[in-house]
Design an enzyme around this catalytic site. Structure first.
Site, PDB file in Angstrom:
ATOM      1  N   GLU A 234       0.909  -1.279   0.022  1.00  0.00           N
ATOM      2  CA  GLU A 234      -0.072   0.177  -0.175  1.00  0.00           C
ATOM      3  C   GLU A 234       1.008   1.214  -0.061  1.00  0.00           C
ATOM      4  O   GLU A 234       1.786   1.359   1.046  1.00  0.00           O
ATOM      5  CB  GLU A 234      -0.999  -0.074   1.176  1.00  0.00           C
ATOM      6  CG  GLU A 234      -2.007   1.034   1.276  1.00  0.00           C
ATOM      7  CD  GLU A 234      -1.705   2.010   1.976  1.00  0.00           C
ATOM      8  OE1 GLU A 234      -0.843   3.203   1.338  1.00  0.00           O
ATOM      9  OE2 GLU A 234      -2.260   2.241   3.241  1.00  0.00           O
ATOM     10  N   CYS A 271      -2.213   7.938   5.004  1.00  0.00           N
ATOM     11  CA  CYS A 271      -2.013   7.739   3.525  1.00  0.00           C
ATOM     12  C   CYS A 271      -3.486   7.925   2.911  1.00  0.00           C
ATOM     13  O   CYS A 271      -3.414   8.072   1.618  1.00  0.00           O
ATOM     14  CB  CYS A 271      -1.866   6.266   3.494  1.00  0.00           C
ATOM     15  SG  CYS A 271      -2.649   5.046   4.403  1.00  0.00           S
TER      16      CYS A 271
END
Lengths: 497, 497
Positions: A234, A271
């Site tokens: 990710e 994120c």
């Protein structure tokens, strides 16, 4: 801010012991009965909760994150472990499916076929720096891999070495104390040890949360092995937000509050931070957002490496000819106050690529658009995203929702999660969550790293053909002794017996 | 046997048109309503069935396979298209999941979250040579990708160029005739065009059935792209068979019949051909199998390339110091009768690697073992497999099933499908089938290329957070207008409304 200095790396001999133990544990751990594996996950959660007063101060010292945030993050982490324990006991993740024998099945008789998911084998997990609990040693990757029945070898993030060590000690003691085999969980330190683990034939998958450069380098190693393995990284996301003209009129203050709150949350080190927001030109967003941002104090970033990366990102934006610096953040060593940059949709569409890259930290780019037709056009310029958000109104969602529908279609084609009138920085740990997306948001668009579906990454299907009942895994035996949901002849799964 | 010569390659300009059309079709095709996409799949099946009398003779000329086999394979192919049409209409593949809002959800309130699978985008499919219908232009990869809503660009296998062209014409006309957008299906020719497609940013996944060298090369290209994509290659498998001592005593003739029938079926050109069989030493297998094999006539292989590869494999085995050639196959140009090789488990465990590689064509290695303890040991030496089979008896499966259980555990750790008293060369197209396995059986151990679960390869999850009902995809709207099975708050899926 000295915690990114050299750490005590795991020596090759010790790494070899750890990998051998992980492989040695794989069979027994993968075949542990659901209640036993769930108990191991709950024991890890209990151990961490009990050690909160010890762990949070270490985390605070190493990450510079405030105590309430860290307490909340620890609660999220132990909730996550317990939710995966429930997932294991539920058994739906096994996707048990039975095809009954059918002599008339075309084009030839169908035998008894029984399919279920099995643990992949030892997994290398790379802890992230920005969530020292929830995406690190005992975070979602570890919880989902353990739930799947895979031994886990965590590579500690250098940003919180002491916390990593202490967390690992608690998890390892708890899971083996609950009956998991020795070797089901271990920690290694140092980049070299992490790379060596991904290259080792005993490791069957990898998981990572962090930078695009770091994730891609490890994914490339995983893909280039003599026997390639899946690698779930990710990595990078802008998390664009699109404010409709009607929302700008009717909900301006609300949207501006949410935006500033979201992109500065956790000092912008999420994120899912909204790194770009599109608002109609002339609606007064630039001034209002800038005013709100100017009032915000500096706060410490995670570590020197993050601060350096943030400064490079700010330089890239502020030095761009099409970008205006509305608020230039300041701050003493290791601290930064938020920065705000502005541009127009026309300029963005012309200079696209170099403005559409994540800048990790408290900064965002506010884009003024001329007419809603530019929204879908701007969306088409985006790469893969973890999230994409529309700020709209009831009128936008009504019968004449043409431009908003078109925008949502573009966003669904590019993002893992599409939000309406929310902010992307909250990521619920639940069943229907998707935290993933097309590259470069992740290296594996078919999967999520948050939510119960994250377990799917560490399972592979095995079909048993015509096995005597006694030799089948329990989940596939006629009597369904584990009571798992099973699909028969393609129908939706039920807990049959 | 001249059909592997140069074919008319697709020129770069034409490839560009095809890829642009595939990208242009992706949105509309991915969002076609289930009944409409199912109708397109059924139209393709109807078109192929109607053209059987034209297609089978072309296939016969190009592949040298006998007519009954090709008729059966065509029936399998059209059944498969129709089964995927049913799968699309059923809607279970969408894995629709709804988390209702929950203010008490830890560690923070949970919003309305709705998750479903969405089409990945255009897919490059590489037709296989050994199944000119079922694993080629209109085969399982194409059927599952179209079912998922992904436009398909097939790279024709050079072994059956005319059949590929004709099949593609029928499929393209049928799917667009049924309302699919132009560009939803196309054929390209030539290795260069195939590689260029995998490298093209508009292609979002690839699927391949064929050799390890070919599959790995394409998987490497897919992984090395600026934006890597999943690549599903089904490649190499030995499909080992283990005969217990009791089965050798009680079911010897039955096992030998099955073995010889299975490894010579389709002139040994099946990816599930049993390339190795373990039988107890001194049980008379070598003589009995050899006698059966000697009586078999030569038959034409698919083409010169396959014949050359087979001869190299035979040379590798016959030239090995630990291997005895029990029956040396013969045959005129392009034809081969079956070969049988023998060795011992001791030698195999010593010389492992070089004897445990697939030899595609009518050959198998018969291994004499000394005691059932050698079975699990031999299994541990195997790489990833599509299938693994145990030939046993009721006594083997009984209370004292120790050695057989241990063997089955090892096999389930290495193979996608584990069989009992069957033969691996039949692969039912159904819900619980698994045709896949750890590397080198495939490049993607989490997936299958046969059966309805093959659709999962071409779907990625998207979660909608707090969207107004009218803006949600139909499968996630409150009223469930498509009647798809949906999981609510983690419970097994039901067709709610």
């Amino acid at each position: 801010m000295s915690n990114t200095g050299p750490e005590t790396a795991t020596e090759p001999d010790r790494l070899e012991e750890i990998l051998a133990a992980a492989q040695g544990a794989a069979r027994a751990f993968g075949r542990m009965r659901p209640h036993a594996r769930a108990a191991a996950l709950r024991a890890a959660a209990d151990g961490l909760d009990a050690a909160g007063d010890e762990l949070v101060p270490i985390a605070r010292r190493e990450s510079h994150l405030p105590e309430p945030r860290l307490r909340g993050e620890l609660a999220r982490t132990t909730f996550q472990l317990r939710l995966f324990a429930d997932t294991v006991e539920d058994g739906g993740f096994l996707r048990a499916a039975i095809d009954t024998p059918d002599a008339e099945w075309p084009p030839g008789p169908r035998p008894d076929l029984r399919r279920m998911m099995a643990a992949l084998g030892p997994v290398a997990v790379f802890g992230a720096g920005n969530f020292p609990f929830a995406f690190s040693v005992a975070g979602g990757d570890t919880a989902s891999a353990l739930a799947a029945g895979c031994p886990v070898v965590v590579k500690a993030h250098p940003g919180h070495p002491e916390l990593s060590e202490r967390t690992a000690g608690i998890v390892a003691a708890a899971v083996t104390g609950a009956g998991a085999p020795e070797g089901a969980f271990a920690l290694v330190r140092g980049e070299q040890a992490g790379r060596a683990a991904v290259q080792d034939p005993r490791i069957t998958a990898g998981a990572f949360t962090g930078s695009l450069a770091g994730g891609r380098a490890l994914a490339d190693i995983a893909a280039a092995r003599p026997e390639p393995i899946p690698f779930y990284a990710e990595m990078e996301s802008l998390n664009p937000v699109f404010v409709t003209a009607d929302a700008a009129r009717r909900r301006r203050d609300d949207v501006i509050d949410g935006y500033v709150g979201s992109f500065t949350l956790g000092v912008g080190q999420f994120c899912t931070k909204p790194g770009i927001l599109f608002a109609p030109a002339g609606a007064g967003f630039e001034e209002a957002v800038a005013e709100r941002v100017r009032g915000l104090a500096a706060a410490p970033l995670l570590n020197d490496r993050v601060a350096e990366g943030f400064d490079r990102g700010v330089e890239r934006l502020s030095g761009h000819p099409a970008v205006h610096t509305a608020v230039a953040g300041t701050g003493a060593a290791g601290e930064r106050s938020p920065s705000l940059f502005t541009t127009t949709a026309d300029d963005l569409l012309r200079h696209g690529e170099d403005l559409l890259t994540e800048c990790f930290g408290p900064a965002s780019l506010l884009v003024a658009y001329d007419g809603e037709h530019q929204l879908a056009e701007a969306a088409r310029a985006l790469k893969g995203q973890l999230t994409a958000t529309v700020q709209g109104t009831d009128a936008d969602a009504g019968a004449d929702a043409g431009p908003v529908r078109e925008l949502l279609d573009e966003l669904a084609d590019r993002a893992g999660r599409v939000l309406w009138n929310g902010w992307p920085t909250g990521v619920a740990v639940s069943h229907a969550m998707q935290h993933g997306g097309p590259y470069p948001a992740t290296s594996a668009p078919l999967h999520t790293s948050v939510g119960t579906a994250a377990i799917d990454r560490f399972l592979r299907p095995v079909t048993y053909q015509s096995l005597p009942d006694a030799l089948l895994p329990e989940a596939l035996q006629d009597a369904n002794p584990l009571g798992v949901p099973r699909s028969r002849d393609g129908a939706p799964a039920v807990r049959d017996a």
